[in-house]
Write a protein that holds these residues in place. Structure first.
Motif, PDB file in Angstrom:
ATOM      1  N   HIS A 151     -16.662  39.452  27.922  1.00  0.00           N
ATOM      2  CA  HIS A 151     -17.281  40.135  26.784  1.00  0.00           C
ATOM      3  C   HIS A 151     -17.983  41.425  27.208  1.00  0.00           C
ATOM      4  N   ARG A 152     -18.300  41.566  28.490  1.00  0.00           N
ATOM      5  CA  ARG A 152     -18.940  42.798  28.956  1.00  0.00           C
ATOM      6  C   ARG A 152     -17.968  43.977  28.927  1.00  0.00           C
ATOM      7  N   TRP A 153     -16.675  43.683  28.864  1.00  0.00           N
ATOM      8  CA  TRP A 153     -15.652  44.723  28.832  1.00  0.00           C
ATOM      9  C   TRP A 153     -15.068  44.911  27.440  1.00  0.00           C
ATOM     10  N   GLY A 154     -15.439  44.055  26.509  1.00  0.00           N
ATOM     11  CA  GLY A 154     -14.935  44.175  25.135  1.00  0.00           C
ATOM     12  C   GLY A 154     -15.056  42.848  24.419  1.00  0.00           C
ATOM     13  N   SER A 155     -15.024  42.903  23.098  1.00  0.00           N
ATOM     14  CA  SER A 155     -15.160  41.689  22.298  1.00  0.00           C
ATOM     15  C   SER A 155     -13.988  40.734  22.548  1.00  0.00           C
ATOM     16  N   THR A 156     -14.307  39.464  22.728  1.00  0.00           N
ATOM     17  CA  THR A 156     -13.277  38.433  22.895  1.00  0.00           C
ATOM     18  C   THR A 156     -12.949  37.753  21.573  1.00  0.00           C
ATOM     19  N   GLU A 157     -13.395  38.338  20.470  1.00  0.00           N
ATOM     20  CA  GLU A 157     -13.107  37.783  19.144  1.00  0.00           C
ATOM     21  C   GLU A 157     -11.603  37.581  18.977  1.00  0.00           C
ATOM     22  N   GLY A 158     -11.216  36.396  18.498  1.00  0.00           N
ATOM     23  CA  GLY A 158      -9.820  36.104  18.237  1.00  0.00           C
ATOM     24  C   GLY A 158      -9.082  35.456  19.393  1.00  0.00           C
ATOM     25  N   LEU A 159      -9.671  35.471  20.587  1.00  0.00           N
ATOM     26  CA  LEU A 159      -9.001  34.869  21.736  1.00  0.00           C
ATOM     27  C   LEU A 159      -9.249  33.360  21.757  1.00  0.00           C
ATOM     28  N   SER A 160      -8.191  32.601  21.938  1.00  0.00           N
ATOM     29  CA  SER A 160      -8.333  31.156  22.092  1.00  0.00           C
ATOM     30  C   SER A 160      -8.877  30.852  23.482  1.00  0.00           C
ATOM     31  N   GLU A 161      -9.338  29.614  23.667  1.00  0.00           N
ATOM     32  CA  GLU A 161      -9.809  29.202  24.996  1.00  0.00           C
ATOM     33  C   GLU A 161      -8.679  29.317  26.008  1.00  0.00           C
ATOM     34  N   ALA A 162      -7.470  28.983  25.590  1.00  0.00           N
ATOM     35  CA  ALA A 162      -6.319  29.071  26.488  1.00  0.00           C
ATOM     36  C   ALA A 162      -6.046  30.520  26.875  1.00  0.00           C
ATOM     37  N   ALA A 163      -6.214  31.449  25.914  1.00  0.00           N
ATOM     38  CA  ALA A 163      -5.981  32.862  26.206  1.00  0.00           C
ATOM     39  C   ALA A 163      -6.997  33.388  27.206  1.00  0.00           C
ATOM     40  N   ILE A 164      -8.242  32.980  27.050  1.00  0.00           N
ATOM     41  CA  ILE A 164      -9.278  33.414  28.000  1.00  0.00           C
ATOM     42  C   ILE A 164      -9.010  32.810  29.378  1.00  0.00           C
ATOM     43  N   ASP A 165      -8.567  31.556  29.405  1.00  0.00           N
ATOM     44  CA  ASP A 165      -8.202  30.928  30.685  1.00  0.00           C
ATOM     45  C   ASP A 165      -7.093  31.725  31.365  1.00  0.00           C
ATOM     46  N   GLY A 166      -6.067  32.094  30.592  1.00  0.00           N
ATOM     47  CA  GLY A 166      -4.956  32.844  31.156  1.00  0.00           C
ATOM     48  C   GLY A 166      -5.364  34.236  31.607  1.00  0.00           C
ATOM     49  N   LEU A 167      -6.206  34.892  30.804  1.00  0.00           N
ATOM     50  CA  LEU A 167      -6.694  36.215  31.154  1.00  0.00           C
ATOM     51  C   LEU A 167      -7.430  36.172  32.484  1.00  0.00           C
ATOM     52  N   THR A 168      -8.226  35.121  32.656  1.00  0.00           N
ATOM     53  CA  THR A 168      -9.015  34.978  33.882  1.00  0.00           C
ATOM     54  C   THR A 168      -8.132  34.626  35.075  1.00  0.00           C
ATOM     55  N   ALA A 169      -7.207  33.696  34.879  1.00  0.00           N
ATOM     56  CA  ALA A 169      -6.375  33.226  35.993  1.00  0.00           C
ATOM     57  C   ALA A 169      -5.475  34.323  36.543  1.00  0.00           C
ATOM     58  N   LEU A 170      -5.015  35.224  35.685  1.00  0.00           N
ATOM     59  CA  LEU A 170      -4.057  36.245  36.111  1.00  0.00           C
ATOM     60  C   LEU A 170      -4.708  37.603  36.377  1.00  0.00           C
ATOM     61  N   ALA A 171      -6.028  37.683  36.246  1.00  0.00           N
ATOM     62  CA  ALA A 171      -6.714  38.957  36.452  1.00  0.00           C
ATOM     63  C   ALA A 171      -6.657  39.367  37.920  1.00  0.00           C
ATOM     64  N   ALA A 172      -6.622  40.664  38.150  1.00  0.00           N
ATOM     65  CA  ALA A 172      -6.581  41.221  39.502  1.00  0.00           C
ATOM     66  C   ALA A 172      -7.750  42.185  39.680  1.00  0.00           C
TER      67      ALA A 172
END
Length: 508
Positions: A151-172
Motif C-alpha cells: 500500500h505504500r506504493w499504491g492502493s491495493t483496492e480490488g486485489l484479492s488475497e491471492a493476488a497480493i500473495d502472487g504479487l509478493t511471491a514474484l516481486a523482484a
C-alpha cells in the motif's frame, strides 16, 4: 493490427500482464510484455549496474522487433514503467501510435523516477542504499515490499488475497539506477497522442483532473490537448490484477482514440471554481491585510468569527487566489450578514508536501483574527474545504476552548494513497478521538469521487466508534465543489443548514 507493448511498474515483470494480455490477444491484437533487465531477466553482461537507460534499451528492442508496416504500436507504461516507455518513445516517436499512462505520473525531462515516489521514507531508503561506481553509474537494489507494505506504493483496492500473495511471491528487487538516473527527453515524445488510465481508488478521476487544470496547475495544462484522452477504472493501483478484462477493454478503446477529453482553460467558459456562488448574497465591507480578508458585520462588535480555509493543492501561479474564489467569498458574506466576521485567507498548500507550512499559515491567520478587537477571541469556528481537510487534524487534537466548531465541506479526511503521507500528523481520522466534545459539522457530497468518499466514510465510522460530536449534512446529488456548479437538489438548503449549524455553535 494494433500492437500493444506492455511495460510493468516497480518490482514487477511480465507476469502481471497475463490475464490482460490474454484478453487483448483474444480480441485480435498483437501483445508483447517487456521483460526489463533486473526485473524480468538478468543483465546481459553479468554484474553490470542496471539503470534507466538499460530499461529504455529493453523497450526499444521490443519496439524495433515489433515494428512492421500496417501495425500501430501502443506503448503502455504502468507506474515506474512509464519512464522507460517515454524514454523509448522519444527515440521512436514516428513508430508509436499512442502512449498509455496507466496509473502513472507525468515524468519530465531531467527528473529521476525516484522523485515521483510519494512516500518520503521510501525515497530516503532508496537514496541510502544507492552506491556509485567509478563511472558514476548508480548501483544497489531496493528490496520489494513485504506482503503488508504494498500500500505504500499504491492502493491495493480490488486485489484479492491471492493476488497480493502472487504479487509478493514474484516481486523482484528494483535496481536503484533505474530510479535515480534522470529521464532524458528531446521533446519528440510530446507529439505522440496519449491516454491516461486513472485508477480512482488510488488517485484523482477525470472530474478532479479537470478541476486541477481549471485552477491552473502548470504541469497539467497539456492534458487538455485534443490528442489526450482519459479513462477511469474504479480500482486500485494494479488494475491488471484486480480487473484485467476491464483494463483490456479500456486499452482497446484507447488504441482507437476513445476516451474522455478535458476542456482547455481558454475555451470560452468559466472554470467551475470561479462560477457564481449558489446563494445570492449581498456584498459586505471587506478589509484586506496580508494574506487575510475580513468580511465585517454591522456594529462595533466584538463578533464571533468563522475562518474559511481553502483546499488544494493550488499552484502558486493561480489567479485569482483562493480567498477571492466565489465559494469562499460567498460563505464569508453570508455569515457576515448574520452578525459574524467571515474570514478568507490564502495559504501555501501548493503541493501535497506543503501541509506543514499551510497549517502554519492557517494558525498564524487565526491568531491575527483573534487579536482583532472587533472579534470575540473566545468564539471562533474553522471551516475547511476539500484538500484543506487534512489540516483539521491540527485542531481536532486537543482543541482550544475558544474553538467552538470545526466544519468541513467535501473534505479529504485522511491522506490519499498516492500522497505518501500515511504516517503524517495530518490525518483527521486518527485525530478525531482526541477532539472531545468539539462540535464537528460535515457537509458530505453524495456524488463525491471514490478516493475522497472513502476517507469521509472512514471518518464517519471513527466518529461513531469514539462518540464524536458529529453532525452530517448530506447533499445527495452534490459533487465536489457543488456551491459553484449547477445547483444540485437540496444544495441551497444544505448550505443554509450548514451555516445555521456552525453559527448556532458560535452564538449558543
Amino acid at each position: 493490427m494494433t500492437v500493444f507493448i506492455l511495460v510493468a511498474g516497480a518490482f514487477t515483470g511480465p507476469h502481471v500482464w497475463r490475464d490482460t494480455a490474454a484478453r487483448l490477444t483474444a480480441e485480435g491484437a498483437e501483445v508483447h510484455t517487456v521483460a526489463l533487465t533486473g526485473l524480468g531477466r538478468p543483465p546481459a553482461d553479468g554484474g553490470a549496474a542496471v539503470d534507466l537507460e538499460t530499461h529504455v534499451a529493453d523497450v526499444l528492442a521490443v519496439i524495433d522487433a515489433a515494428a512492421e508496416p500496417g501495425g500501430e504500436i501502443v506503448l503502455v507504461g504502468h507506474d515506474y514503467g512509464i519512464h522507460p516507455v517515454l524514454g523509448a518513445a522519444d527515440r521512436r516517436a514516428r513508430s508509436i501510435a499512442r502512449i498509455v499512462y496507466l496509473d502513472s505520473g507525468l515524468p519530465q525531462n531531467g527528473v529521476p523516477a525516484l522523485a515521483a515516489v510519494p512516500d518520503q521514507l521510501l525515497r530516503e531508503e532508496a537514496a541510502e542504499r544507492a552506491t556509485a561506481s567509478g563511472d558514476g553509474v548508480m548501483g544497489g537494489e531496493l528490496p520489494p515490499p513485504a506482503r503488508d507494505e504494498w500500500h505504500r506504493w499504491g492502493s491495493t483496492e480490488g486485489l484479492s488475497e491471492a493476488a497480493i500473495d502472487g504479487l509478493t511471491a514474484l516481486a523482484a528487487p528494483q535496481p536503484l539506477g533505474t530510479l535515480l538516473q534522470p529521464l532524458r527527453l528531446t521533446g519528440a515524445v510530446a507529439e505522440v497522442p496519449a491516454t491516461g488510465v486513472l485508477c480512482t481508488a488510488n488517485g484523482p478521476g477525470v472530474e478532479m483532473l479537470q478541476i486541477m487544470v481549471d485552477v491552473g496547475t502548470p504541469a497539467l495544462a497539456a492534458l487538455a490537448d485534443a490528442r489526450v484522452t482519459f479513462f477511469e477504472l474504479p480500482t486500485g493501483h494494479w488494475p491488471m490484477l484486480s480487473c484485467p478484462e476491464t483494463l483490456a477493454g479500456a486499452l482497446t478503446e484507447a488504441a482507437s482514440g476513445g476516451g474522455h477529453l478535458l476542456t482547455p482553460v481558454d475555451a470560452g467558459r468559466t472554470p467551475a471554481h470561479l462560477r457564481p456562488f449558489l446563494l445570492d448574497v449581498p456584498e459586505r465591507p471587506r478589509e484586506r491585510t496580508g494574506n487575510t480578508d475580513l468580511y465585517l458585520p454591522d456594529g462595533p462588535g466584538p463578533h464571533p468569527a468563522v475562518v474559511f480555509v481553502h483546499g488544494g493543492p493550488v499552484p502558486a501561479e493561480a489567479r485569482p487566489t483562493p480567498r477571492d474564489w466565489p465559494t469562499l467569498t460567498g460563505y464569508a458574506r453570508q455569515v457576515a450578514g448574520e452578525g459574524v466576521v467571515g474570514v478568507t485567507l490564502d495559504h501555501r498548500l501548493h503541493a501535497v508536501t506543503d501541509y506543514e507550512r499551510a497549517a502554519a499559515d492557517v494558525a498564524d491567520a487565526v491568531d491575527r483574527v483573534r487579536a482583532d478587537p472587533r472579534v470575540d477571541a473566545d468564539r471562533v469556528a474553522l471551516w475547511f474545504f476539500s484538500g484543506g481537510g487534512p489540516i483539521t487534524a491540527e485542531w481536532l487534537t486537543d482543541p482550544p476552548a475558544w474553538l467552538r466548531c470545526v466544519a468541513a465541506n467535501y473534505p479529504i479526511l485522511a491522506p490519499l494513497p498516492g500522497w505518501g503521507l500515511t504516517g503524517s500528523r495530518f490525518h483527521p481520522v486518527r485525530a478525531l478521538s482526541r477532539a472531545g466534545d468539539l462540535p464537528v459539522v460535515l457537509v458530505r457530497a453524495g456524488r463525491e469521487s471514490a478516493e475522497i468518499a472513502a476517507t469521509v466514510e472512514e471518518f464517519v465510522a471513527e466518529a461513531a466508534r469514539c462518540g464524536a460530536n458529529l453532525e452530517i449534512i448530506d447533499v445527495r446529488e452534490g459533487r465536489h465543489g457543488f456551491e459553484t456548479l449547477a445547483p444540485a437538489d437540496g444544495a441551497r438548503e444544505a448550505v443554509h443548514r450548514a451555516v445555521g449549524a456552525v453559527l448556532a455553535r458560535l452564538k449558543g
